[in-house]
Design an enzyme around this catalytic site. Structure first.
Site, mmCIF file in Angstrom:
data_model
loop_
_atom_site.group_PDB
_atom_site.id
_atom_site.type_symbol
_atom_site.label_atom_id
_atom_site.label_comp_id
_atom_site.label_asym_id
_atom_site.label_seq_id
_atom_site.Cartn_x
_atom_site.Cartn_y
_atom_site.Cartn_z
ATOM 1 N N GLU A 112 29.347 49.747 155.540
ATOM 2 C CA GLU A 112 28.734 49.702 153.743
ATOM 3 C C GLU A 112 27.019 48.966 155.010
ATOM 4 O O GLU A 112 26.876 48.236 153.948
ATOM 5 C CB GLU A 112 29.429 48.724 153.485
ATOM 6 C CG GLU A 112 30.289 49.809 152.681
ATOM 7 C CD GLU A 112 30.855 49.104 151.337
ATOM 8 O OE1 GLU A 112 29.926 48.296 150.438
ATOM 9 O OE2 GLU A 112 31.649 49.196 150.352
ATOM 10 N N HIS A 148 34.501 41.759 152.067
ATOM 11 C CA HIS A 148 35.916 42.549 153.347
ATOM 12 C C HIS A 148 35.949 40.885 154.348
ATOM 13 O O HIS A 148 35.486 40.667 154.384
ATOM 14 C CB HIS A 148 35.438 43.959 154.436
ATOM 15 C CG HIS A 148 36.093 45.098 152.577
ATOM 16 N ND1 HIS A 148 37.007 45.732 152.788
ATOM 17 C CD2 HIS A 148 34.965 45.337 152.081
ATOM 18 C CE1 HIS A 148 36.694 46.358 151.693
ATOM 19 N NE2 HIS A 148 35.971 46.096 151.275
#
Lengths: 423, 423
Positions: free
Chosen positions: B49, B272
């Site tokens: 990402e 995350h």
């Protein structure tokens, strides 16, 4: 395995020209192809342009006794057209669909809808691992002004990379297919230099078939002769390529092509010629050793072809970004037009005309948006191939700068782990 | 290499949540991530990402002294979001873009536009070949009613196949990434069973970090707590997986995760948690040998997970064909409507209305046509994965039917060439 062990491998390749409704005498040709394959009983028959899955199923049914293993590679909207029939069990198979494959708005060319790919089969033959690849690259519609050149070079690179990374533990590598590349074309040289594959036609001492090994010849009644105007003998775009790894030697004992006629009677099996090769795998070098050293000459050939491919991909990228920019402007103009039409419709000026033009304007914006996204994606794909290529180029140059004896770090066509075994 | 040789490998993985304009405190988090990576000096930092290539370039600039090698994997329209920083030279790299990756008309989910992929890096460390893979699978938006399940299972299969076919000559295999799969999910089991990869979190004896190794935890201020309602401790969807080949042993010495806070101060580095693993590669078994035998139990586990995945892909295919059929009908209706409107416009009945409705009808036909083609392609992609899976299933069953001692032809996670070396 005995030291004087020899493995013979008989291989068949044909681009079948099997377009439903469009290709002439398709059903008859598929039937005769099945009969021929059954009669000849090759080890491996690799086919391209079997666009109808029903044709594959019919062939499978017919060939089952002679070729118990078969696989059809599905991809894209229409399919990859690739399939394979094998006398020996297929241990594993997989496929890689090419990232770039023409343009969706070139509907009359159709390549984009096919999902062109490379299929991989792993076979175990007499204790040796054979990686067999079958592929079909983007067609060439206009050799003088080839808008698909960058895509085909990118495909050749992806094909070479896929073979390079998946064949590291194979004993033998075989690639058959319609590359849509002439022998001296950039993509063909790139593929051969980076994988180290040998061309069966050039390697064999026993060739029978069409002049200069051509695989599309004017004698073939399905070939449009005007397309071959510049090439009176025909063109060679279908190949059987091979290499051996880890102390083995492959030679091409015999190589045959059809010559524009059916091998027996009737019309030809396809608009392309069929290729038939008998390969011999040995532990000792064959009598006529092919001169594939991996010295500085090969390295500089690799560097030169990598550099050429880099330039081509770079030009393709510039072209893709140009299209993305143009369509970006069209989107902007379309949005402006929409705003104007809304204002006109609300203001009441020429309401009917405004309402009438509204939907085509929305269509324009959406269409240009789709084309914009496509070319952004195209540029990313070309940039990716260029980056991979540039890395290999950098390493090849490093290896060249150092002494070739002390630093065999990058040998074209060799795989890094082999060195220990060879020394 | 000495017999008591040990190679230590410190690995970092993070899904960076780097969506331009949307992710909070992005610039600050990227800056702090760079500082952290520089300070810790891992062997390999694998990131997901990183959607903005500028973020990658900024990181590259900053990390250059500590991590001289770096690569950004470009694909799709937006990109794969994958990149890597390495202390050691990268010998080779390539990537494989997943065939199926959601639906283009699910614009708000965006996955289709990313071109999700798996990236491969080949590194040579102390004479050993390390194949390091980084990936990010399709997100899960609704666990109860997951319309992307078949796509994620197909991606897990393609990922497993890519690793299987490209790592045959590697000494060590490492896979890091955001799999968007819980440990017991079908895709995760399929991947582990077919590749034989071990889960660092489960293997290590020295774990520090979030409870149950979760990689999205409610303590993280960027996490939407409502999405974790059913999982009060959080979920574990990011992984460090590894395996050794050819007589080597890998163990996970230490495994750490962040716990919803910055490792030093401030907000967390991402939504995350980061994973940090220290792997030890040895020629002799470590003191606590993990119990990875490859007996009949593993084979039957493989068969069962293959069967489950087959069913899932089959259902996905039925769904795709259903959509293709529905849109086929819509196209038919749209064409009828168009014919009717043409007739009305020519006949002069309600000409204005007919002309007004003509362009939306064309839009309907074109839109439905695009959706139809997409689902045909989806069905082909699922069918392809199902065929590959079915072949492996067939071979696993054959191996099970024969005596497991006499026929180790298909050992989950083993590669066929290894047998000779191991015996």
């Amino acid at each position: 395995m005995k030291p004087n062990f020899t493995l013979r491998l008989r291989v068949f390749n044909l681009n079948c020209w099997g377009i439903p409704y469009l290709s002439k005498h398709r059903a008859d040709r598929v039937k005769r192809l099945g009969d021929f394959l059954n009669m000849e009983s090759f080890d491996l028959a690799l086919l391209e342009e079997v666009w109808s899955e029903q044709d594959f199923q019919d062939l499978r049914q017919k060939l089952l006794p002679t070729y118990p293993a078969a696989h059809y590679f599905r991809s894209g909207i229409i399919g990859s057209g690739l399939c394979v029939f094998s006398k020996h069990p297929i241990q594993e198979f997989t496929q890689h669909v090419f990232t770039l494959n023409g343009y969706p708005y070139m509907i009359h060319h159709g390549d984009w809808f096919c999902g062109k790919a490379v299929g991989l089969l792993v076979l175990h033959l007499s204790g040796l691992v054979l990686n067999a690849y079958v592929t079909h690259l983007h067609a060439e519609y206009n050799r003088q002004k080839d808008v698909y050149l960058a895509h085909r070079v990118a495909q050749a690179w992806e094909l070479a990379q896929f073979i390079h990374h998946t064949s590291k533990k194979a004993d033998m590598v075989l690639l058959c297919g319609d590359l849509n590349l002439h022998p001296k074309d950039l993509g063909c040289r790139l593929l051969k230099e980076w994988t180290g594959l040998c061309d069966a036609y050039l390697e064999t001492r026993d060739f029978k078939g069409s002049e200069e090994g051509c695989t599309m010849v004017p004698e073939n009644c399905y070939v449009n002769r005007r397309e071959l105007e510049q090439f009176p003998l025909g063109i060679r775009i279908d190949y059987v390529l091979y290499k051996a790894v880890s102390g083995l030697y492959i030679s091409c004992k015999t190589f045959k092509t059809t010559t524009g006629h059916d091998p027996h009677s009737g019309t030809p099996l396809s608009d392309h010629e069929a290729l038939m090769a008998t390969l011999c795998v040995r532990h000792s070098p064959p009598q006529h050793t092919s001169s594939h050293s991996h010295g500085p000459a090969e390295r500089s050939a690799l560097i030169s072809v990598l550099r050429e491919a880099w330039t081509e991909l770079d030009q393709g990228m510039a072209q893709a970004l140009w299209w993305a920019t143009i369509t970006g402007y069209v989107i902007g103009l379309g949005l402006l037009l929409l705003a104007l039409l809304c204002a006109l419709a609300v203001g009441g000026g020429i309401r009917e005309v405004a309402i009438l033009l509204w939907t085509p304007s929305v269509g324009l914006v959406l269409g240009a948006g789709a084309v914009y996204l496509f070319h952004v994606q195209e540029a990313k794909g070309l940039c990716r191939a260029r980056a991979e290529l540039q890395h290999v180029l950098g390493r090849a140059r490093e290896a060249q700068d150092l002494s070739p004896e002390s630093q065999p770090a990058l040998q074209p066509g060799r795989q890094e782990g082999d060195r220990a075994e060879e020394q």
